[in-house]
Design a protein around this motif. Sequence first.
Motif, PDB file in Angstrom:
ATOM      1  N   PRO A  31      17.232 -85.991  48.215  1.00  0.00           N
ATOM      2  CA  PRO A  31      16.702 -87.045  47.370  1.00  0.00           C
ATOM      3  C   PRO A  31      15.345 -87.488  48.214  1.00  0.00           C
ATOM      4  N   GLY A  32      15.654 -88.042  49.391  1.00  0.00           N
ATOM      5  CA  GLY A  32      14.713 -88.875  50.113  1.00  0.00           C
ATOM      6  C   GLY A  32      13.362 -88.004  50.497  1.00  0.00           C
ATOM      7  N   LEU A  33      13.550 -86.744  50.545  1.00  0.00           N
ATOM      8  CA  LEU A  33      12.360 -85.808  50.862  1.00  0.00           C
ATOM      9  C   LEU A  33      12.003 -85.304  49.563  1.00  0.00           C
ATOM     10  N   ASN A  34      12.602 -85.391  48.510  1.00  0.00           N
ATOM     11  CA  ASN A  34      12.524 -84.772  47.154  1.00  0.00           C
ATOM     12  C   ASN A  34      12.321 -83.087  47.368  1.00  0.00           C
ATOM     13  N   ALA A  35      13.423 -82.365  48.362  1.00  0.00           N
ATOM     14  CA  ALA A  35      13.361 -81.191  48.559  1.00  0.00           C
ATOM     15  C   ALA A  35      14.690 -80.597  48.681  1.00  0.00           C
ATOM     16  N   ALA A  36      14.848 -79.435  48.785  1.00  0.00           N
ATOM     17  CA  ALA A  36      16.388 -78.726  48.756  1.00  0.00           C
ATOM     18  C   ALA A  36      16.138 -77.892  49.919  1.00  0.00           C
ATOM     19  N   PHE A  37      17.466 -77.515  50.597  1.00  0.00           N
ATOM     20  CA  PHE A  37      17.495 -76.502  51.560  1.00  0.00           C
ATOM     21  C   PHE A  37      18.215 -75.412  51.006  1.00  0.00           C
ATOM     22  N   ILE A  38      17.757 -74.221  51.112  1.00  0.00           N
ATOM     23  CA  ILE A  38      18.195 -72.813  50.484  1.00  0.00           C
ATOM     24  C   ILE A  38      18.745 -71.855  51.475  1.00  0.00           C
ATOM     25  N   PHE A  44      13.305 -74.239  53.369  1.00  0.00           N
ATOM     26  CA  PHE A  44      12.763 -75.368  52.765  1.00  0.00           C
ATOM     27  C   PHE A  44      12.144 -75.121  51.504  1.00  0.00           C
ATOM     28  N   LEU A  45      12.747 -75.931  50.357  1.00  0.00           N
ATOM     29  CA  LEU A  45      12.010 -75.855  49.012  1.00  0.00           C
ATOM     30  C   LEU A  45      11.758 -77.334  48.633  1.00  0.00           C
ATOM     31  N   HIS A  46      10.382 -77.720  48.514  1.00  0.00           N
ATOM     32  CA  HIS A  46       9.824 -78.921  48.001  1.00  0.00           C
ATOM     33  C   HIS A  46       9.751 -78.945  46.556  1.00  0.00           C
ATOM     34  N   TYR A  47      10.096 -80.019  45.989  1.00  0.00           N
ATOM     35  CA  TYR A  47       9.969 -80.187  44.441  1.00  0.00           C
ATOM     36  C   TYR A  47       8.477 -79.728  44.057  1.00  0.00           C
ATOM     37  N   LEU A  48       7.415 -79.880  44.883  1.00  0.00           N
ATOM     38  CA  LEU A  48       6.145 -79.333  44.303  1.00  0.00           C
ATOM     39  C   LEU A  48       5.788 -77.877  44.530  1.00  0.00           C
ATOM     40  N   ASP A  49       6.889 -77.370  45.154  1.00  0.00           N
ATOM     41  CA  ASP A  49       6.952 -75.707  45.132  1.00  0.00           C
ATOM     42  C   ASP A  49       7.815 -75.081  44.180  1.00  0.00           C
ATOM     43  N   LEU A  50       8.098 -75.755  43.364  1.00  0.00           N
ATOM     44  CA  LEU A  50       9.176 -75.531  42.248  1.00  0.00           C
ATOM     45  C   LEU A  50       8.415 -74.618  41.176  1.00  0.00           C
ATOM     46  N   GLY A  51       7.201 -75.066  40.998  1.00  0.00           N
ATOM     47  CA  GLY A  51       6.443 -74.587  39.902  1.00  0.00           C
ATOM     48  C   GLY A  51       6.677 -75.312  38.732  1.00  0.00           C
ATOM     49  N   PRO A  52       5.919 -75.247  37.770  1.00  0.00           N
ATOM     50  CA  PRO A  52       6.060 -75.974  36.512  1.00  0.00           C
ATOM     51  C   PRO A  52       7.084 -75.258  35.505  1.00  0.00           C
ATOM     52  N   GLN A  53       7.116 -73.926  35.741  1.00  0.00           N
ATOM     53  CA  GLN A  53       8.116 -73.385  34.862  1.00  0.00           C
ATOM     54  C   GLN A  53       9.292 -72.907  35.403  1.00  0.00           C
ATOM     55  N   VAL A  54       9.734 -73.874  36.293  1.00  0.00           N
ATOM     56  CA  VAL A  54      11.163 -73.419  37.160  1.00  0.00           C
ATOM     57  C   VAL A  54      12.380 -73.277  36.329  1.00  0.00           C
ATOM     58  N   ASN A  55      12.261 -74.264  35.122  1.00  0.00           N
ATOM     59  CA  ASN A  55      13.295 -74.377  34.130  1.00  0.00           C
ATOM     60  C   ASN A  55      13.538 -72.977  33.352  1.00  0.00           C
ATOM     61  N   SER A  56      12.243 -72.397  33.036  1.00  0.00           N
ATOM     62  CA  SER A  56      12.383 -71.046  32.295  1.00  0.00           C
ATOM     63  C   SER A  56      12.970 -69.900  33.397  1.00  0.00           C
ATOM     64  N   THR A  88       5.676 -85.525  38.574  1.00  0.00           N
ATOM     65  CA  THR A  88       6.472 -86.691  39.449  1.00  0.00           C
ATOM     66  C   THR A  88       8.087 -86.578  39.334  1.00  0.00           C
ATOM     67  N   GLY A  89       8.461 -85.556  39.116  1.00  0.00           N
ATOM     68  CA  GLY A  89      10.018 -85.614  38.847  1.00  0.00           C
ATOM     69  C   GLY A  89      10.763 -85.736  40.200  1.00  0.00           C
ATOM     70  N   LYS A  90      11.990 -85.514  39.960  1.00  0.00           N
ATOM     71  CA  LYS A  90      12.949 -85.574  41.142  1.00  0.00           C
ATOM     72  C   LYS A  90      13.745 -84.151  41.110  1.00  0.00           C
ATOM     73  N   SER A 119      17.222 -83.483  39.650  1.00  0.00           N
ATOM     74  CA  SER A 119      16.953 -83.096  38.077  1.00  0.00           C
ATOM     75  C   SER A 119      16.782 -81.949  37.643  1.00  0.00           C
ATOM     76  N   VAL A 120      16.644 -81.058  38.632  1.00  0.00           N
ATOM     77  CA  VAL A 120      16.177 -79.589  38.281  1.00  0.00           C
ATOM     78  C   VAL A 120      17.305 -78.765  39.196  1.00  0.00           C
ATOM     79  N   LEU A 121      17.667 -79.034  40.187  1.00  0.00           N
ATOM     80  CA  LEU A 121      18.532 -78.195  41.012  1.00  0.00           C
ATOM     81  C   LEU A 121      19.786 -78.997  41.413  1.00  0.00           C
TER      82      LEU A 121
END
Length: 516
Positions: free
Chosen positions: A51-58, A67-79, A109-111, A114-116
């Motif tokens: 959460p501190g980096l707003n990223a995940a390790f995959i 390394f997967l940052h929130y900004l690299d999720l793409g707007p349609q990641v939920n789809s 500007t999400g976290k 909340s997505v992964l």
Amino acid sequence: MNKELIIDAGPSEVNIALLEDKDLVELNKEKSNNSFAVGDVYLGRVKKIMPGLNAAFIDVGYEKDAFLHYLDLGPQVNSLNKLLKLHLSGKPGVPGMAEFIPEADIEKTGKINSVLNQNQPVLIQIAKEPISTKGPRVSSEISFAGRYLVLVPFSNRVSVSQKIKSVEERNRLKRLITSIKPKNYGVIIRTVAENKKVADLDADLRGLVQKWETCLEKLPGTKPPGKVLSEIDRTSAILRDMLNESFNNIHVNDGSIAEEIRNYIRTIAPDNVEIVKHYKGKLPIFENFGIDKQIKNSFGKIITIKSGVYLIIEHTEALHVIDVNSGHRVNSEVSQEMNALAVNLEAAAEIARQLRLRDMGGIIVIDFIDMHEGINRRKLYQKLKDEMSKDHAKHTILPPSKFGLVQITRQRVRPEMNVQILEKCPTCGGSGEIKPSIILVDQIENNIRYLIQDQNETHLTIKLHPFIYAHLLHGFPSIRLKWVARFKKWIRLMPMTSYHFMEYHFFNKAGDEIKI
């Protein structure tokens, strides 16, 4: 401009050289088993959320997590996650893209939490290959690049390359693609699509849609981490992005690869199939076309240009530094200012070539020769921009500073190309100092202890000079037997006549060298 592609296919890797007017401008090495290449699609698993980096390790199967940052999720990641869950469930009746109802876009500007969620399977694409000690950089905004178009699933947006300046042509392409693209797909129209016929664009679009559908079809049988789809190799990528009327020769020393390239060209430019030539000469292909000589002159710390101007290229952890020197190129008939301008303009062309050739990325700082007149600094800046316009990597160039420094940032998605043209002294390893031979055996023993006790290596083979080999086996109990008794592991020794007196290397059970 005359462009030639020279391909040297070996048993373990393929070397690809791009020549422009006989000058080497790009050199690519592609290993036969190259995994985690840019564009590859993987089914990964969320290993850890930060959460501190707003990223995940995959976990994608690489030794270092991606390394997967929130900004690299793409707007349609939920789809994407919704469709992925449907395909992985194995249930029949999964809707196609035309019938699929997409989810709402995520907020910029999400976290990420909340997505992964931890251990969640995710479909990702390699955005940057593993470099140095870092794992791959990945994105879940999947896209597929074709000759004329880039396909982006789950987006309905159609955009046109900014390099197409004609308003009429931009509008034509946008209307055309909007009318033929399937539902729930976005399209980016590439620069080379300018003035192309609808049949060419439609064929490219259908091929990209088929690629995505193939990716979805493979999902039910894939368990994370696992590769779902491979990007085309570097040879085909270069052809896809650069093939045009000036690309008039492709020489390959392997018949099967030559035929593969011909088949690929038939799909993108049928009229150019004849440019592929199977090289059958006695000399190595790189030597025959003068590439080996250019490589030796183009890599290393000091690069000399024909006129006598030379560059010094230094690499640090944070950035690359290039120093421009006039050498013996001095014209006594003109002023110092004009001499400096001539040297800098010549160096700018070579620097642009070096950045492409070595695929240098990150921050590059260039120390040009000082010029006092503003008009000359602007000429240098324009020259550098013109030369760098041939570079396909994204880059930004800042005007010369008051100190005569030019700063460049250049996109880095692959490890930098580096060719060793100087050999280290076999005894001192380039340090200029020789370690005493009396501590050599102790040094080997310390390394054995580290590999067995700390690294849990179960099978060790040591290759070393025959004299040291004989010394370790001499007497009873020999030094080797003492090691076996001490570490409770059999240690195999192999004499190597090609090694210098104090050289030794460790190898594991698979025969791979263990770096210490």
